[in-house]
Enzyme design. Structure first.
Site, mmCIF file in Angstrom:
data_model
loop_
_atom_site.group_PDB
_atom_site.id
_atom_site.type_symbol
_atom_site.label_atom_id
_atom_site.label_comp_id
_atom_site.label_asym_id
_atom_site.label_seq_id
_atom_site.Cartn_x
_atom_site.Cartn_y
_atom_site.Cartn_z
ATOM 1 N N LEU A 101 -38.091 25.303 -19.283
ATOM 2 C CA LEU A 101 -38.414 24.022 -19.889
ATOM 3 C C LEU A 101 -38.073 24.127 -21.365
ATOM 4 O O LEU A 101 -38.472 25.095 -22.024
ATOM 5 C CB LEU A 101 -39.907 23.691 -19.722
ATOM 6 C CG LEU A 101 -40.369 23.215 -18.347
ATOM 7 C CD1 LEU A 101 -41.888 23.175 -18.289
ATOM 8 C CD2 LEU A 101 -39.795 21.844 -18.025
ATOM 9 N N ASP A 102 -37.344 23.161 -21.902
ATOM 10 C CA ASP A 102 -37.005 23.248 -23.317
ATOM 11 C C ASP A 102 -38.232 22.980 -24.173
ATOM 12 O O ASP A 102 -39.311 22.612 -23.668
ATOM 13 C CB ASP A 102 -35.841 22.324 -23.680
ATOM 14 C CG ASP A 102 -36.137 20.854 -23.424
ATOM 15 O OD1 ASP A 102 -37.314 20.459 -23.470
ATOM 16 O OD2 ASP A 102 -35.178 20.087 -23.184
ATOM 17 N N ALA A 103 -38.078 23.156 -25.476
ATOM 18 C CA ALA A 103 -39.233 23.130 -26.376
ATOM 19 C C ALA A 103 -39.964 21.792 -26.355
ATOM 20 O O ALA A 103 -41.191 21.741 -26.552
ATOM 21 C CB ALA A 103 -38.783 23.462 -27.800
ATOM 22 N N SER A 105 -40.285 19.691 -23.810
ATOM 23 C CA SER A 105 -40.796 19.321 -22.492
ATOM 24 C C SER A 105 -42.090 20.069 -22.207
ATOM 25 O O SER A 105 -42.417 21.065 -22.857
ATOM 26 C CB SER A 105 -39.756 19.620 -21.417
ATOM 27 O OG SER A 105 -38.538 18.966 -21.690
ATOM 28 N N ARG A 237 -33.055 13.268 -19.875
ATOM 29 C CA ARG A 237 -33.098 12.324 -21.004
ATOM 30 C C ARG A 237 -31.858 11.430 -20.992
ATOM 31 O O ARG A 237 -31.943 10.238 -21.327
ATOM 32 C CB ARG A 237 -33.188 13.090 -22.319
ATOM 33 C CG ARG A 237 -34.479 13.887 -22.484
ATOM 34 C CD ARG A 237 -34.600 14.469 -23.896
ATOM 35 N NE ARG A 237 -35.763 15.337 -23.986
ATOM 36 C CZ ARG A 237 -35.721 16.659 -23.833
ATOM 37 N NH1 ARG A 237 -34.555 17.260 -23.629
ATOM 38 N NH2 ARG A 237 -36.819 17.380 -23.909
#
Length: 309
Positions: A101-103, A105, A237
């Site tokens: 999970l990116d920062a 999310s 997104r």
């Protein structure tokens, strides 16, 4: 014979999930869990120190020029085996991370310890997300924190129009799902796999949306529930951005939250104050008892092929 620390580590081998908050990199989450597990394993009460027989002097008597020394046999602990001398038994515990999970999310993040790291490589399964969107703005990175490149009106957008765009998008992805599944759609095998929910791409493929629907609509805000394969959060997104374009407007994504990763859900995810060895051990045991094994998409498809052959 295994030490108490080794026995504790063996009980930690497996898969579990934590809740990653937004604004935190997944590496920081992994490092925090590793530190907590190291502390928990190394503070496990150790076995009593081994003992050895040593001859200790009791007293000395001087008789003329000679000196007599009286000794006695005694059992004493071997201090060279003391934890303060040997140091921690475990210097490092490797915690593997499943789908990142990116920062920006949040949500379910699957982790593995010991043998669980091998199972992470086979986690080709569907994941669920909730996407928070907002009409009227476009940015350079498709998020609400990016640089604004365009603003538009959105008064003409209705939920009916949004649902039509989502249905069109899902239909296009269903075609991609069938194409990457490498199964003859006219065969009985394809029908049975579809009934059991096993129809999907073999290994890696392009991102695929298997389901998408709107669960909240109050312009300019809306919320989507998405089920997908091989996705990234940036891709999700961008989907919100493209939905805005299809509706002759613009849209940005205000939040990405993973609610399910395979058999792991938000109810299974450990929050920050539960990232302890005891709680993680309980989560692994509960997951093992409830599912018997990780619900791995590829493994289930392999089992299906073996049964039909």
């Amino acid at each position: 014979m295994a030490t108490p620390a080794i026995r504790t580590f063996r009980r930690l081998e497996g898969l579990f999930c934590v809740y990653k908050p937004p604004g935190v990199h997944w590496k920081l989450v992994r490092d925090s869990v590793e530190t907590s597990l190291l502390k928990g394993v190394n503070t496990t009460p150790s076995r009593p120190l081994p003992r050895e027989i040593r001859f200790l002097p009791l007293q000395g008597n001087e008789t003329g020029t000679a000196k007599e020394i009286t000794v006695s046999a005694a059992s004493v602990p071997v201090l060279s085996k003391h934890p303060l001398v040997t140091g921690p038994e475990f210097q490092n515990i490797k915690v593997g991370v499943g789908h990142h999970l990116d920062a920006f999310s949040s949500g379910v993040l699957v982790l593995g310890v010991g043998n669980g790291n091998k199972a992470l490589n086979n986690l080709h399964q569907t994941r669920d997300y909730t996407l928070e969107g907002e009409f009227g703005t476009a940015t350079d990175d498709f998020s609400h924190k990016g640089r604004v490149v365009e603003t538009t009106t959105y008064d003409h957008i209705t939920q009916e129009k949004l649902d039509k765009v989502l249905a069109m998008l899902q239909g296009a992805n269903q075609k991609a799902l069938l194409m990457y599944s490498r199964v003859d759609m006219r065969s009985q095998e394809a029908y049975e796999m579809a009934v059991q929910g096993l129809l999907g791409p073999e290994g890696k493929s392009l991102p695929i949306l298997t389901d998408i629907r709107c669960i909240h609509f109050q312009p300019p805000s809306f919320t989507l529930e998405v089920q997908c394969l091989n996705e990234t959060q940036k891709y999700l997104r961008k989907i919100v951005h493209e939905i805005g374009l299809e509706l002759r407007s613009t849209a940005v994504c205000k939040g990405v939250r993973r609610t399910r990763d395979g058999c792991f859900t938000l109810q299974d995810a450990l929050t920050r104050n539960h990232w302890t060895a005891t709680d993680i051990m309980g989560a692994i045991q509960q997951q093992t008892c409830s599912s018997g094994n990780t619900d791995v998409f590829v493994s289930r498809k392999q089992d299906f092929h073996q049964d039909t052959n």
